[in-house]
Design a protein around this motif. Structure first.
Motif, PDB file in Angstrom:
ATOM      1  N   GLY A   4      -7.832 -14.135   8.005  1.00 27.00           N
ATOM      2  CA  GLY A   4      -7.327 -12.957   7.001  1.00 27.00           C
ATOM      3  C   GLY A   4      -6.071 -13.018   6.584  1.00 27.00           C
ATOM      4  O   GLY A   4      -5.573 -11.988   5.759  1.00 27.00           O
ATOM      5  N   MET A   5      -5.149 -14.024   7.331  1.00 26.87           N
ATOM      6  CA  MET A   5      -3.873 -13.722   6.813  1.00 26.87           C
ATOM      7  C   MET A   5      -3.708 -15.092   5.701  1.00 26.87           C
ATOM      8  O   MET A   5      -4.536 -15.709   5.465  1.00 26.87           O
ATOM      9  N   ARG A   6      -2.576 -15.098   5.198  1.00 27.74           N
ATOM     10  CA  ARG A   6      -2.189 -16.089   4.058  1.00 27.74           C
ATOM     11  C   ARG A   6      -2.095 -17.572   4.685  1.00 27.74           C
ATOM     12  O   ARG A   6      -1.177 -17.743   5.706  1.00 27.74           O
ATOM     13  N   PRO A   7      -2.947 -18.317   4.483  1.00 22.67           N
ATOM     14  CA  PRO A   7      -3.050 -19.760   5.140  1.00 22.67           C
ATOM     15  C   PRO A   7      -1.889 -20.666   4.189  1.00 22.67           C
ATOM     16  O   PRO A   7      -2.027 -20.790   2.992  1.00 22.67           O
ATOM     17  N   LEU A   8      -1.160 -21.395   5.039  1.00 19.69           N
ATOM     18  CA  LEU A   8      -0.172 -22.254   4.432  1.00 19.69           C
ATOM     19  C   LEU A   8      -0.053 -23.547   5.247  1.00 19.69           C
ATOM     20  O   LEU A   8      -0.097 -23.614   6.468  1.00 19.69           O
ATOM     21  N   LEU A   9       0.198 -24.662   4.534  1.00 17.16           N
ATOM     22  CA  LEU A   9       0.592 -26.037   5.101  1.00 17.16           C
ATOM     23  C   LEU A   9       2.140 -26.266   4.741  1.00 17.16           C
ATOM     24  O   LEU A   9       2.587 -26.123   3.559  1.00 17.16           O
ATOM     25  N   TYR A  10       2.632 -26.796   5.909  1.00 16.54           N
ATOM     26  CA  TYR A  10       4.117 -27.206   5.710  1.00 16.54           C
ATOM     27  C   TYR A  10       3.916 -28.633   5.650  1.00 16.54           C
ATOM     28  O   TYR A  10       3.653 -29.134   6.580  1.00 16.54           O
ATOM     29  N   GLU A  11       4.575 -29.387   4.756  1.00 15.87           N
ATOM     30  CA  GLU A  11       4.633 -30.851   4.362  1.00 15.87           C
ATOM     31  C   GLU A  11       2.990 -31.382   4.513  1.00 15.87           C
ATOM     32  O   GLU A  11       2.925 -32.374   5.430  1.00 15.87           O
TER      33      GLU A  11
END
Length: 310
Positions: A255-262
């Motif tokens: 339910g959170m904002r999913p993000l990938l770094y690199e």
């Protein structure tokens, strides 16, 4: 079928109480053979057991502590602490800017010997208003982590048990090298549990799923790990790594904002060994990107990952 790691099979605990459960050597050997991994089966067959065929708990604990001690070399050589701090500092800056009062609590899930937590405590890399806590379901590893922290006179704590059943809630959950242990349905549940908690964010580093990862893992573990179990599980870990798409899809269950770094498509595959998936309460994304500055370009959500693939 995804490959199995020996370390996941030779210990068991009651999920409700944390009490150690007996593990029969023959059952583990048979499971590995049925999975087509005769080498792993031979490694387990050589572990000590009692007259009833139950693996010797003391011997297993000593082995796992030894293997995890060697694994610290990987964390040191890959500079895991610095990698996490690169994101954790701006993340806590964003949390402070959002008006959430401290103190804050960072919880390392599956901390093992607590290398990350101890490194953060030893370096003072995070501000004093961040409490450092390591949690693991393996009592022997947590006990050794606590002993090391006492010997090193570090301001951090370690707890044996479920990271999602702590009496005091986490502000941020982190982990290193844990996600690949979960099949996709369990990984979805793992992220959902964090979303259901009061935590504001998570940041989990794991092996990047590249074609080079198993080769690099084989080379490193062959050179650095002395016990066959460590060598076997190190390569299997790389083979079990989740794709960027799987990580974002399962992280969305929080339910959170999913993000990938690199993510893989914007990173050099020869240099990318580990990279994190993050989950943020939506109001934290803008202040995190501001705190990251130019590095925020390396932080991609699902829609941006699709665009990068085109």
């Amino acid at each position: 079928m995804p490959p199995l790691e020996i370390s996941d099979l030779i210990t068991a605990a009651d999920p409700a109480t944390g009490r150690r459960l007996p593990v029969r050597r023959a059952e583990v050997v048979e499971r590995l053979r049925a999975h087509g991994d005769s080498r792993a089966a031979r490694i387990v067959a050589g572990l000590p057991a009692d007259r009833d065929g139950v693996l010797d708990g003391v011997a297993v604990d000593r082995l796992l502590i030894s293997v995890h001690t060697e694994m610290q070399r990987l964390s040191e050589e890959l500079r895991i602490g610095e990698r996490l701090v690169h994101l954790l500092r701006p993340l806590f800056t964003a949390i402070r800017a959002s008006g959430v009062p401290g103190p804050y609590r960072l919880v390392d899930i599956g901390c093992g010997l607590g290398y990350l937590v101890r490194w953060l405590a030893a370096t003072g890399a995070l501000a004093p208003d961040v409490e450092l806590l390591g949690v693991d379901l393996d009592a022997a590893l947590v006990g050794e982590a606590a002993r090391l922290a006492r010997d090193e006179e570090l301001n951090c704590r370690f707890v044996h048990g479920d990271a999602f059943a702590l009496p005091e809630a986490a502000t941020v959950y982190v982990s290193t090298g844990v996600l690949h242990h979960f099949p996709e349905p369990a990984l979805t549940e793992f992220f959902a549990a964090q979303g259901a908690s009061p935590a504001l964010a998570f940041c989990h580093y794991d092996i990047a799923a590249t074609g080079l990862a198993p080769v690099g893992a084989w080379m490193f573990h062959r050179a650095r790990m002395r016990h066959p179990l460590g060598r076997h599980d190190g390569v299997v870990s790389a083979r079990r790594a989740h794709s960027d798409e799987t990580l974002l899809r399962t992280a969305a269950a929080s339910g959170m904002r999913p993000l990938l770094y690199e993510p893989r498509r914007i990173a050099n595959p020869f240099c990318t060994t580990l990279r994190p998936v993050l989950g943020l309460r939506p109001h934290l994304e803008a202040p995190l990107r501001q705190a990251l500055g130019r590095s925020s370009r390396r932080l991609l959500g699902p829609e941006q990952l699709v665009q990068a693939a085109r």
